[in-house]
Write a protein that holds these residues in place. Structure first.
Motif, PDB file in Angstrom:
ATOM      1  N   LEU A  24      16.134  -8.929  96.848  1.00  0.00           N
ATOM      2  CA  LEU A  24      16.532 -10.130  96.124  1.00  0.00           C
ATOM      3  C   LEU A  24      17.510 -10.973  96.941  1.00  0.00           C
ATOM      4  O   LEU A  24      17.481 -12.207  96.885  1.00  0.00           O
ATOM      5  N   ARG A  25      18.371 -10.325  97.721  1.00  0.00           N
ATOM      6  CA  ARG A  25      19.268 -11.062  98.611  1.00  0.00           C
ATOM      7  C   ARG A  25      18.460 -11.881  99.615  1.00  0.00           C
ATOM      8  O   ARG A  25      18.787 -13.044  99.902  1.00  0.00           O
ATOM      9  N   SER A  26      17.393 -11.294 100.138  1.00  0.00           N
ATOM     10  CA  SER A  26      16.560 -12.013 101.113  1.00  0.00           C
ATOM     11  C   SER A  26      15.776 -13.147 100.449  1.00  0.00           C
ATOM     12  O   SER A  26      15.451 -14.144 101.093  1.00  0.00           O
ATOM     13  N   ILE A  27      15.460 -13.016  99.169  1.00  0.00           N
ATOM     14  CA  ILE A  27      14.795 -14.097  98.440  1.00  0.00           C
ATOM     15  C   ILE A  27      15.763 -15.260  98.209  1.00  0.00           C
ATOM     16  O   ILE A  27      15.385 -16.430  98.291  1.00  0.00           O
ATOM     17  N   ALA A  28      17.021 -14.926  97.952  1.00  0.00           N
ATOM     18  CA  ALA A  28      18.022 -15.963  97.687  1.00  0.00           C
ATOM     19  C   ALA A  28      18.265 -16.861  98.894  1.00  0.00           C
ATOM     20  O   ALA A  28      18.721 -18.006  98.731  1.00  0.00           O
ATOM     21  N   ARG A  29      17.980 -16.390 100.098  1.00  0.00           N
ATOM     22  CA  ARG A  29      18.249 -17.184 101.298  1.00  0.00           C
ATOM     23  C   ARG A  29      17.017 -17.929 101.802  1.00  0.00           C
ATOM     24  O   ARG A  29      17.011 -18.471 102.915  1.00  0.00           O
ATOM     25  N   GLN A  30      15.927 -17.964 101.048  1.00  0.00           N
ATOM     26  CA  GLN A  30      14.693 -18.584 101.519  1.00  0.00           C
ATOM     27  C   GLN A  30      14.885 -20.070 101.827  1.00  0.00           C
ATOM     28  O   GLN A  30      15.562 -20.790 101.093  1.00  0.00           O
ATOM     29  N   SER A  31      14.261 -20.510 102.899  1.00  0.00           N
ATOM     30  CA  SER A  31      14.319 -21.938 103.258  1.00  0.00           C
ATOM     31  C   SER A  31      13.594 -22.787 102.232  1.00  0.00           C
ATOM     32  O   SER A  31      13.903 -23.971 102.064  1.00  0.00           O
ATOM     33  N   PRO A  46      18.647   1.807  84.054  1.00  0.00           N
ATOM     34  CA  PRO A  46      19.470   0.609  83.802  1.00  0.00           C
ATOM     35  C   PRO A  46      20.090   0.012  85.048  1.00  0.00           C
ATOM     36  O   PRO A  46      20.432  -1.174  85.056  1.00  0.00           O
ATOM     37  N   GLU A  47      20.253   0.795  86.128  1.00  0.00           N
ATOM     38  CA  GLU A  47      20.841   0.241  87.349  1.00  0.00           C
ATOM     39  C   GLU A  47      19.993  -0.898  87.908  1.00  0.00           C
ATOM     40  O   GLU A  47      20.517  -1.874  88.450  1.00  0.00           O
ATOM     41  N   THR A  48      18.671  -0.780  87.780  1.00  0.00           N
ATOM     42  CA  THR A  48      17.787  -1.836  88.271  1.00  0.00           C
ATOM     43  C   THR A  48      17.970  -3.118  87.469  1.00  0.00           C
ATOM     44  O   THR A  48      18.027  -4.219  88.032  1.00  0.00           O
ATOM     45  N   ALA A  49      18.073  -2.991  86.153  1.00  0.00           N
ATOM     46  CA  ALA A  49      18.311  -4.167  85.315  1.00  0.00           C
ATOM     47  C   ALA A  49      19.618  -4.851  85.691  1.00  0.00           C
ATOM     48  O   ALA A  49      19.724  -6.091  85.682  1.00  0.00           O
ATOM     49  N   GLN A  50      20.636  -4.057  86.041  1.00  0.00           N
ATOM     50  CA  GLN A  50      21.916  -4.626  86.434  1.00  0.00           C
ATOM     51  C   GLN A  50      21.803  -5.398  87.745  1.00  0.00           C
ATOM     52  O   GLN A  50      22.419  -6.460  87.898  1.00  0.00           O
ATOM     53  N   VAL A  51      20.998  -4.875  88.675  1.00  0.00           N
ATOM     54  CA  VAL A  51      20.782  -5.582  89.940  1.00  0.00           C
ATOM     55  C   VAL A  51      20.111  -6.926  89.685  1.00  0.00           C
ATOM     56  O   VAL A  51      20.533  -7.964  90.220  1.00  0.00           O
ATOM     57  N   VAL A  52      19.071  -6.925  88.866  1.00  0.00           N
ATOM     58  CA  VAL A  52      18.372  -8.175  88.562  1.00  0.00           C
ATOM     59  C   VAL A  52      19.323  -9.174  87.922  1.00  0.00           C
ATOM     60  O   VAL A  52      19.345 -10.367  88.283  1.00  0.00           O
ATOM     61  N   GLU A  53      20.130  -8.707  87.005  1.00  0.00           N
ATOM     62  CA  GLU A  53      21.050  -9.602  86.306  1.00  0.00           C
ATOM     63  C   GLU A  53      22.073 -10.207  87.263  1.00  0.00           C
ATOM     64  O   GLU A  53      22.463 -11.377  87.115  1.00  0.00           O
ATOM     65  N   ARG A  54      22.522  -9.424  88.251  1.00  0.00           N
ATOM     66  CA  ARG A  54      23.488  -9.947  89.216  1.00  0.00           C
ATOM     67  C   ARG A  54      22.931 -11.124  90.007  1.00  0.00           C
ATOM     68  O   ARG A  54      23.661 -12.030  90.395  1.00  0.00           O
ATOM     69  N   TRP A  55      21.610 -11.081  90.284  1.00  0.00           N
ATOM     70  CA  TRP A  55      21.006 -12.125  91.104  1.00  0.00           C
ATOM     71  C   TRP A  55      20.513 -13.309  90.288  1.00  0.00           C
ATOM     72  O   TRP A  55      20.115 -14.321  90.854  1.00  0.00           O
ATOM     73  N   ARG A  56      20.532 -13.196  88.970  1.00  0.00           N
ATOM     74  CA  ARG A  56      20.136 -14.326  88.138  1.00  0.00           C
ATOM     75  C   ARG A  56      21.157 -15.458  88.319  1.00  0.00           C
ATOM     76  O   ARG A  56      22.352 -15.269  88.149  1.00  0.00           O
ATOM     77  N   GLY A  57      20.697 -16.590  88.693  1.00  0.00           N
ATOM     78  CA  GLY A  57      21.595 -17.704  88.977  1.00  0.00           C
ATOM     79  C   GLY A  57      21.923 -17.848  90.449  1.00  0.00           C
ATOM     80  O   GLY A  57      22.310 -18.931  90.897  1.00  0.00           O
ATOM     81  N   GLU A  58      21.789 -16.762  91.222  1.00  0.00           N
ATOM     82  CA  GLU A  58      22.013 -16.828  92.670  1.00  0.00           C
ATOM     83  C   GLU A  58      20.742 -17.256  93.402  1.00  0.00           C
ATOM     84  O   GLU A  58      20.813 -17.829  94.492  1.00  0.00           O
TER      85      GLU A  58
END
Length: 314
Positions: A24-31, A46-58
């Motif tokens: 998801l970090r690499s998706i956030a930096r896409q040109s 639940p750890e996966t859901a937390q990761v997704v939630e962290r990147w929502r908005g980023e």
């Protein structure tokens, strides 16, 4: 690239939140951001859901988390649910252990061609290199980086990529970790076959059915680069029961699977799929010439078709 192409980036995952975080970090930096991102989750904790939630908005695109209960390895069903939910015309599908080059989405959209699906590549890491990337949050490796295999897949060269970008069939090196499809083509063949439970062959089987409706494969090399994070092998030892499902699709010339995309809510499923565009004239002439060269004299047309199909999948 097809003008005004709406895209969906599908990321499949199961219980490896650290790897998904780096994806998801690499998706956030896409040109160029995709139109939306869908995390297709085969029953993670639940750890996966937390990761997704962290990147929502980023991420500069809507981010949807589609979770299903884990009842064995049900990758085909997980992907179908994402396809059903997707708003894009064009779907890029990656695994949640792939770290994407910053031009990954751009390259895939530029490579989109009607009548074709895209098979991308992956740079393989060894355990130490993968661990280093996960610990440091690093997203780039070069040709001379230590701890990698298939180093050529670290090189982005658009001119060289165009030389290798031609239509083909065949089952070698089909990998669902880096692919792209027109949604209309997936509708046509009823998506992935949910008879596949357990590791492997669902990517090959959908390729077989796409070939049987006239869709061809294009290998995208030296662009749309991605790094695969090392993990222990997941394929079963000995005979894989999924091989029989694949072989049946090939031998019978199947086009639609019975347990597929139409099991899920899909408002536009019953609309007529867009027909693949005609191949370029030179490709048509080459195909016709090849067909004349291989067709045996005095053999029934149906038998010729059967032999040709089996030869393509050899």
């Amino acid at each position: 690239m097809v003008p005004r192409l709406r895209s969906t980036l599908v990321v499949t995952t199961y219980n490896w939140p650290a790897a998904l975080d780096l994806t998801l970090r690499s998706i956030a930096r896409q040109s160029l951001a995709p139109g939306e991102v869908i995390v297709a989750d085969d029953g993670s904790g639940p750890e996966t859901a937390q990761v997704v939630e962290r990147w929502r908005g980023e991420i500069a695109a809507p981010l949807l988390h589609l979770w299903q209960p884990h009842e064995g390895f049900r990758l085909a069903r997980s992907r179908n649910r994402a396809i059903a939910a997707a708003k894009g015309d064009y779907l890029i599908i990656v695994d949640g252990d792939m770290v994407l080059h910053r031009h990954f989405v751009t390259d895939h959209l530029n490579a989109a061609r009607r009548g074709s699906f895209i098979q991308g590549v992956r740079l393989l890491t060894q355990a130490a290199a993968a661990e280093r990337m996960l610990c440091e949050g690093s997203m780039d490796l070069g040709f001379f980086s230590p701890g990698i295999r298939r180093r050529r897949h670290a090189v982005r060269n658009l001119a060289l990529s165009r030389m290798l970008f031609w239509r083909r069939v065949g089952q070698s090196a089909i990998r669902g970790c880096n692919q792209a499809y027109w949604k209309s083509d997936l509708l046509h063949v009823n998506g992935f076959n949910e008879a596949f439970v357990g590791w492997g062959r669902e990517d090959n089987e959908i390729a077989a059915r796409l070939y049987n409706v006239g869709v061809r494969r294009r290998n995208l090399k030296f662009q749309a680069l991605a790094i695969h994070l090392h993990h222990p092998p997941r394929h079963p030892q000995g005979t894989n029961p999924n091989d029989a499902i694949l072989q049946q699709a090939i031998e019978r010339g199947e086009t639609r699977c019975r347990l597929g995309l139409d099991r899920h809510a899909l408002p536009d499923f019953h609309s007529r799929p867009v027909e693949p565009q005609e191949a370029e004239p030179r490709e048509v002439e080459a195909c016709e010439a090849e067909s004349r060269a291989v067709e045996p004299r005095g053999v029934e047309p149906r038998e010729v078709e059967r032999r040709e199909r089996l030869r393509n999948f050899a």
